[in-house]
Design a protein around this motif. Structure first.
Motif, PDB file in Angstrom:
ATOM      1  N   LEU A 195       0.842  -1.194   0.000  1.00  0.00           N
ATOM      2  CA  LEU A 195       0.000   0.000   0.000  1.00  0.00           C
ATOM      3  C   LEU A 195       0.879   1.248   0.000  1.00  0.00           C
ATOM      4  CD1 LEU A 195      -2.867   1.189   0.188  1.00  0.00           C
ATOM      5  CD2 LEU A 195      -2.715   0.935   2.673  1.00  0.00           C
ATOM      6  N   ARG A 196       2.049   1.136   0.606  1.00  0.00           N
ATOM      7  CA  ARG A 196       2.979   2.271   0.603  1.00  0.00           C
ATOM      8  C   ARG A 196       3.350   2.664  -0.824  1.00  0.00           C
ATOM      9  NH1 ARG A 196       6.413   4.527   4.481  1.00  0.00           N
ATOM     10  NH2 ARG A 196       8.009   5.867   3.533  1.00  0.00           N
ATOM     11  N   ASP A 197       3.606   1.655  -1.675  1.00  0.00           N
ATOM     12  CA  ASP A 197       3.960   1.940  -3.063  1.00  0.00           C
ATOM     13  C   ASP A 197       2.855   2.724  -3.762  1.00  0.00           C
ATOM     14  OD1 ASP A 197       6.239   0.430  -2.565  1.00  0.00           O
ATOM     15  OD2 ASP A 197       5.355  -1.399  -3.374  1.00  0.00           O
ATOM     16  N   ALA A 198       1.609   2.342  -3.495  1.00  0.00           N
ATOM     17  CA  ALA A 198       0.477   3.019  -4.129  1.00  0.00           C
ATOM     18  C   ALA A 198       0.377   4.468  -3.660  1.00  0.00           C
ATOM     19  CB  ALA A 198      -0.810   2.266  -3.816  1.00  0.00           C
ATOM     20  N   VAL A 199       0.594   4.692  -2.379  1.00  0.00           N
ATOM     21  CA  VAL A 199       0.506   6.053  -1.840  1.00  0.00           C
ATOM     22  C   VAL A 199       1.655   6.903  -2.371  1.00  0.00           C
ATOM     23  CG1 VAL A 199       0.635   7.429   0.273  1.00  0.00           C
ATOM     24  CG2 VAL A 199      -0.770   5.353   0.210  1.00  0.00           C
ATOM     25  N   GLU A 200       2.849   6.334  -2.449  1.00  0.00           N
ATOM     26  CA  GLU A 200       3.982   7.087  -2.989  1.00  0.00           C
ATOM     27  C   GLU A 200       3.768   7.424  -4.456  1.00  0.00           C
ATOM     28  OE1 GLU A 200       7.697   5.614  -0.162  1.00  0.00           O
ATOM     29  OE2 GLU A 200       7.254   4.514  -2.016  1.00  0.00           O
ATOM     30  N   ALA A 201       3.188   6.486  -5.206  1.00  0.00           N
ATOM     31  CA  ALA A 201       2.917   6.750  -6.617  1.00  0.00           C
ATOM     32  C   ALA A 201       1.903   7.876  -6.773  1.00  0.00           C
ATOM     33  CB  ALA A 201       2.416   5.485  -7.293  1.00  0.00           C
ATOM     34  N   ALA A 202       0.873   7.866  -5.927  1.00  0.00           N
ATOM     35  CA  ALA A 202      -0.149   8.912  -5.997  1.00  0.00           C
ATOM     36  C   ALA A 202       0.427  10.269  -5.605  1.00  0.00           C
ATOM     37  CB  ALA A 202      -1.321   8.553  -5.091  1.00  0.00           C
ATOM     38  N   ALA A 203       1.399  10.261  -4.673  1.00  0.00           N
ATOM     39  CA  ALA A 203       1.978  11.515  -4.203  1.00  0.00           C
ATOM     40  C   ALA A 203       2.801  12.215  -5.280  1.00  0.00           C
ATOM     41  CB  ALA A 203       2.848  11.250  -2.972  1.00  0.00           C
ATOM     42  N   MET A 204       3.180  11.469  -6.316  1.00  0.00           N
ATOM     43  CA  MET A 204       3.953  12.066  -7.400  1.00  0.00           C
ATOM     44  C   MET A 204       3.096  12.964  -8.275  1.00  0.00           C
ATOM     45  SD  MET A 204       6.311   8.797  -8.499  1.00  0.00           S
ATOM     46  CE  MET A 204       7.198   9.741  -9.752  1.00  0.00           C
ATOM     47  N   ASP A 205       1.782  12.761  -8.226  1.00  0.00           N
ATOM     48  CA  ASP A 205       0.871  13.612  -8.991  1.00  0.00           C
ATOM     49  C   ASP A 205       0.538  14.871  -8.187  1.00  0.00           C
ATOM     50  OD1 ASP A 205       0.765  11.673 -10.991  1.00  0.00           O
ATOM     51  OD2 ASP A 205      -0.907  10.641 -10.005  1.00  0.00           O
ATOM     52  N   LYS A 206       0.159  15.910  -8.883  1.00  0.00           N
ATOM     53  CA  LYS A 206      -0.232  17.146  -8.217  1.00  0.00           C
ATOM     54  C   LYS A 206      -1.492  16.909  -7.399  1.00  0.00           C
ATOM     55  CE  LYS A 206      -1.445  21.980  -9.081  1.00  0.00           C
ATOM     56  NZ  LYS A 206      -1.684  23.025 -10.120  1.00  0.00           N
TER      57      LYS A 206
END
Length: 283
Positions: A195-206
């Motif tokens: 789930l951390r990977d998903a949150v980090e990926a989402a954080a890359m977007d504005k």
């Protein structure tokens, strides 16, 4: 805590766990980012006599199937919530959303408002305090540091003390059992560490402006709980929400941070008032 759950399969083949208990107004309960349906045990205890309480474990959490972390998104989890309603043949629900569950509620208000009869947001709003987001990343996907439930109950007051006070040891034990399971040497996460990977990926977007999602709640009965010590829902954001929705039921829960346990007198009172408003709207 219940040891068995009901389940259904989503369109993309993921098995999700849920619970369905009580009678009355359908109330769908959606938990926070790393949490599960057990967080809503106090709601079942206090309100199963007057509401049909439906609790869902989001994909990758609790008793639901761990799957491709790329699907651990609010958009997909919103679709999963609707899929559960379709599975149960429930047309409309009141929705109690804790943290991420509240974000899902706002998305549903914007995309499937006809399925909602009202929304109660537990310590979440259209602005997310950066300090709270930073704190989440300190533990998200990391191994649990506690060796047992007893060890957790001993150490949690120190770990969470600045935000949570006047919490009994028995309640800390209950809290620990909701969050972790027993492992060979340490307590283990009850969610997919990816789930951390998903949150980090989402954080890359504005980060999008979430106020339009909040405004999509217009014309729906609305309530909000805020932990008085919350580091995610600021007092200022709550005040802005009240300006936009002066009719909103609202309360701050003393001695609680992110998130209130939902067994506090303030929480029980807000849920009671919220359900009464839904009942009145349905009459």
């Amino acid at each position: 805590m219940r040891t068995s759950h009901l389940s259904f399969e989503t369109q993309d083949g993921v098995t999700l766990a849920y619970d369905d208990i009580g009678s009355g107004i359908p109330l769908l309960c959606l938990a926070g980012l790393t949490r599960n349906m057990d967080d809503f045990e106090p709601v079942v205890d206090h309100f199963a006599h007057r509401a049909r309480i439906i609790r869902l474990d989001s994909r990758g959490r609790g008793a639901s199937q761990f799957t491709d972390p790329a699907t651990y998104t609010i958009a997909q989890e919103s679709k999963d919530a609707l899929a559960l309603l379709d599975h149960l043949k429930v047309d409309r629900v009141a929705l109690l959303g804790t943290s991420r569950g509240g974000l899902i509620a706002m998305v549903l208000a914007a995309t499937a408002k006809e399925r909602l009869s009202g929304v109660l947001l537990n310590d979440i709003g259209p602005e997310l305090d950066s300090s709270g987001l930073a704190h989440i990343m300190t533990y998200l996907g990391r191994p649990c540091p506690y060796s047992s439930y007893s060890d957790a109950a001993d150490k949690l007051p120190l770990a969470l003390g600045p935000h949570f006070s006047n919490v009994s040891r028995s309640l800390w034990l209950t809290y620990a059992r909701r969050l972790w399971s027993i492992g060979p040497t340490h307590l283990e996460l009850r969610y997919d560490p990816q789930l951390r990977d998903a949150v980090e990926a989402a954080a890359m977007d504005k980060t999008p402006d979430l106020w339009p999602l909040f405004d999509a709640l217009c014309d729906l009965p609305l309530a909000v709980l805020r932990g008085a010590n919350s580091n995610l829902l600021s007092r200022n954001c709550l005040e802005q929400m009240q300006v936009r929705r002066p009719d909103m039921i609202a309360a701050q829960v003393a001695d609680r941070g992110h998130v209130p346990f939902l067994d506090e007198p303030e929480s029980v009172s807000v849920i009671e008032r919220f359900l009464a408003q839904i009942e009145e709207s349905a009459a």
